[in-house]
Design an enzyme around this catalytic site. Structure first.
Site, PDB file in Angstrom:
ATOM      1  N   SER A 237       0.987  -1.178   0.122  1.00  0.00           N
ATOM      2  CA  SER A 237       0.137  -0.107   0.114  1.00  0.00           C
ATOM      3  C   SER A 237       0.907   1.306   0.065  1.00  0.00           C
ATOM      4  O   SER A 237       2.051   1.274   0.033  1.00  0.00           O
ATOM      5  CB  SER A 237      -0.993  -0.068   1.193  1.00  0.00           C
ATOM      6  OG  SER A 237      -0.216   0.147   2.413  1.00  0.00           O
ATOM      7  N   LYS A 238       0.148   2.430  -0.080  1.00  0.00           N
ATOM      8  CA  LYS A 238       1.045   3.587  -0.068  1.00  0.00           C
ATOM      9  C   LYS A 238       1.930   3.652   1.007  1.00  0.00           C
ATOM     10  O   LYS A 238       3.057   4.332   0.900  1.00  0.00           O
ATOM     11  CB  LYS A 238       0.029   4.911   0.103  1.00  0.00           C
ATOM     12  CG  LYS A 238      -0.519   5.231  -1.205  1.00  0.00           C
ATOM     13  CD  LYS A 238      -1.304   6.746  -1.081  1.00  0.00           C
ATOM     14  CE  LYS A 238      -2.337   6.856  -1.816  1.00  0.00           C
ATOM     15  NZ  LYS A 238      -3.479   7.626  -1.533  1.00  0.00           N
ATOM     16  N   ARG A 239       1.553   3.064   2.188  1.00  0.00           N
ATOM     17  CA  ARG A 239       2.442   3.257   3.292  1.00  0.00           C
ATOM     18  C   ARG A 239       4.071   2.581   2.908  1.00  0.00           C
ATOM     19  O   ARG A 239       5.182   3.172   3.619  1.00  0.00           O
ATOM     20  CB  ARG A 239       1.792   2.173   4.169  1.00  0.00           C
ATOM     21  CG  ARG A 239       1.772   2.547   5.752  1.00  0.00           C
ATOM     22  CD  ARG A 239       1.252   1.816   6.496  1.00  0.00           C
ATOM     23  NE  ARG A 239       0.637   0.447   6.243  1.00  0.00           N
ATOM     24  CZ  ARG A 239       1.471  -0.563   6.409  1.00  0.00           C
ATOM     25  NH1 ARG A 239       2.851  -0.298   7.132  1.00  0.00           N
ATOM     26  NH2 ARG A 239       0.997  -1.741   5.991  1.00  0.00           N
ATOM     27  N   GLY A 241       5.876   3.349   0.619  1.00  0.00           N
ATOM     28  CA  GLY A 241       6.386   4.305  -0.435  1.00  0.00           C
ATOM     29  C   GLY A 241       5.621   4.380  -1.691  1.00  0.00           C
ATOM     30  O   GLY A 241       4.231   4.134  -1.836  1.00  0.00           O
TER      31      GLY A 241
END
Ligand code: GLU
Ligand code: ZN
Length: 468
Positions: A237-239, A241
């Site tokens: 996920s965006k977490r 990067g």
């Protein structure tokens, strides 16, 4: 039979690496079998679908070079067709109207939970006559018994008991066809032979197979691709990067490196790491993809990108590098030929962004010396070598400012001072570049040019003077 695959993203976000990998697999499978690859935008969720997202998906596909033969088709333009199919199912008794209230369905759910049963629609309206003009949904009449086997190209045979599948809603009260119905109609109409998609859809597959059979179609083959995890084991996920394909472009990755990375995620061919797209088409087989999820590893992507940066055509890399120089406020036309810079530097950077950063010194003076390099190399002992090279360089004519002549000059001074070459070249490098890493000293001087070289040696001498 001509192989036909499709990539069917919902435009509710950007094209992420998981989607890109699915698209790549669809693309490779079609190319390998001389078939066609179709792009279909599943934009039926009007609230969550956006035009920006459609553009981001198309942009990502183009950047990666995943050319489709047909499409993009938009599901929102095919509502009439879906409704015609729904009418056909109704007319044949394969679907029925249901006017169960929210309250009834909620009570049913609560009761089932209380009895530790799986919540499912109970078929209440199967035999009822419902006024077509009153609000209602339409449900597919799922076979009551028997087993649906999903003979998956990656997962193998996965059986689903029809008992477990309830009568799914295929048209909502507002008249909108639902996902499973529109996918089925499209896959049949577009003559898709191989559905390659994320394994989050595996549970939809038996339902889709039942609807296809009800419509008299032989289902396509299915391949459910396991998801991609972050390096911490959680779903990517965006977490973790960048996950948007375009953000990889903006960070300076090459499309061929990302494709190469994605194809190796859950698939291998011996211990080969580097695959051109042609080789992928030749060697990749969807049936060889791992059943289990694979973890994204940025170090490996960096390594591949570095390999590609190093071996790609320098003129092309220079073109791609130019906007990254621009972001540093550097106009490459004001200094050395960017192609020469790429030739000298490409092997030293993992991304175009990094390549731009380490090449800025060719176009402008740096503000400060790298502390560690300066401490080590710009010491009192470096004063004489630097003064001597400066004097020698000053005498050189602009047209003699060639790597060969520069190298000779540096060598001669090392000989005169009876020190090894590094004692001259390293302080000189820190003086010119600001840090101890750069291409060969001759190339470095060449790229920086005579004026900037003299100016920067002066600055280094001044720095040495302040150290006393
Ligand atoms: N539109 C679905 C999604 O983006 C994919 C549907 C499919 O491939 O069948 O998850
Ligand atoms: Zn009902």
């Amino acid at each position: 039979m001509t192989v036909r695959t499709r990539f069917a993203p919902s435009p509710t976000g950007y094209l992420h690496v998981g989607g890109a990998r699915t698209a790549l697999f669809c693309y490779l499978y079609a190319r390998k079998h001389g078939g066609q690859f179709v792009l279909r935008i599943e934009d039926t969720d009007l609230e969550r679908s956006t035009a920006e997202s459609v553009n981001a998906i198309l942009e990502g596909m183009t950047w990666l070079g995943l050319d489709y033969d047909e499409g993009p088709f938009y599901q929102t333009q095919r509502f009439d067709r879906y409704n015609a199919v729904i009418e056909e199912l109704l007319a044949k008794g394969l679907a029925y109207r249901c006017d169960c209230s929210k309250d009834r369905l909620e009570k049913l759910r609560v009761d089932q939970m209380a009895h530790k049963q799986k919540p499912r629609y109970d078929g209440h309206c199967r035999q009822r006559q419902i006024d077509p003009d009153a609000p209602h949904v339409i449900r597919f009449r799922n076979p009551a018994d028997g087993v649906v086997i999903v003979d998956d190209l990656i997962r193998g045979r996965v059986p689903f008991a029809n008992e477990e599948l309830d009568d799914l809603i295929i048209r909502r009260t507002d008249g909108a066809p639902t996902y499973n119905l529109s996918v089925v109609v499209d896959d049949a109409d577009m003559q898709i032979t191989h559905v390659i998609r994320g394994d989050d859809h595996l549970n939809n597959t038996p339902r889709q197979i039942n609807i296809l059979r009800a419509l008299g179609h032989e289902p396509p083959r299915y391949a459910h691709v396991p998801m991609i995890l972050g390096d911490d084991g959680a779903r990517l996920s965006k977490r973790h990067g960048a996950v948007s394909v375009i953000s990889y472009r903006d960070q300076g990755y090459l499309p061929e490196a990302l494709l190469n990375y994605l194809v190796r995620l859950g698939w291998s061919h011996g211990d080969q790491e580097i695959f051109s797209v042609e080789q992928m088409i030749d060697l990749f087989d969807i049936g060889d993809v791992n059943k289990s999820a694979s973890a994204f590893n940025t170090d490996k992507l960096d390594w591949l990108n570095q390999q590609y940066l190093q071996h790609a055509d320098p003129a092309r890399i220079a073109r791609l590098l130019s906007p990254h120089m621009g972001r540093l406020d550097i106009d490459p036309s004001t200094g050395p030929d960017l192609v020469e810079v790429v030739k000298a530097q490409a092997a030293r950077a993992k991304t175009l962004t990094e390549l731009a950063e380490i090449s800025a010194f060719c176009y402008r003076d740096f503000d400060e010396f790298d502390e560690v390099s300066a401490k080590k190399h710009l010491r009192l002992v470096a004063r004489e070598p630097l003064e001597r090279v400066r004097a020698a360089f000053e005498l050189m004519a602009y047209e003699d400012w060639t790597p060969e002549a520069l190298k000779r000059a540096v060598e001669r001074i090392a000989e005169e001072l009876e020190v090894n070459m590094g004692k001259v070249a390293q302080p000189l490098r820190v003086a010119i570049v600001g840090r101890a890493a750069s291409p060969g000293i001759d190339e470095t001087l060449m790229l920086v040019g005579k004026d900037a070289t003299l100016r920067r040696i002066d600055k280094a001498l001044a720095y040495i003077a302040t150290r006393g």
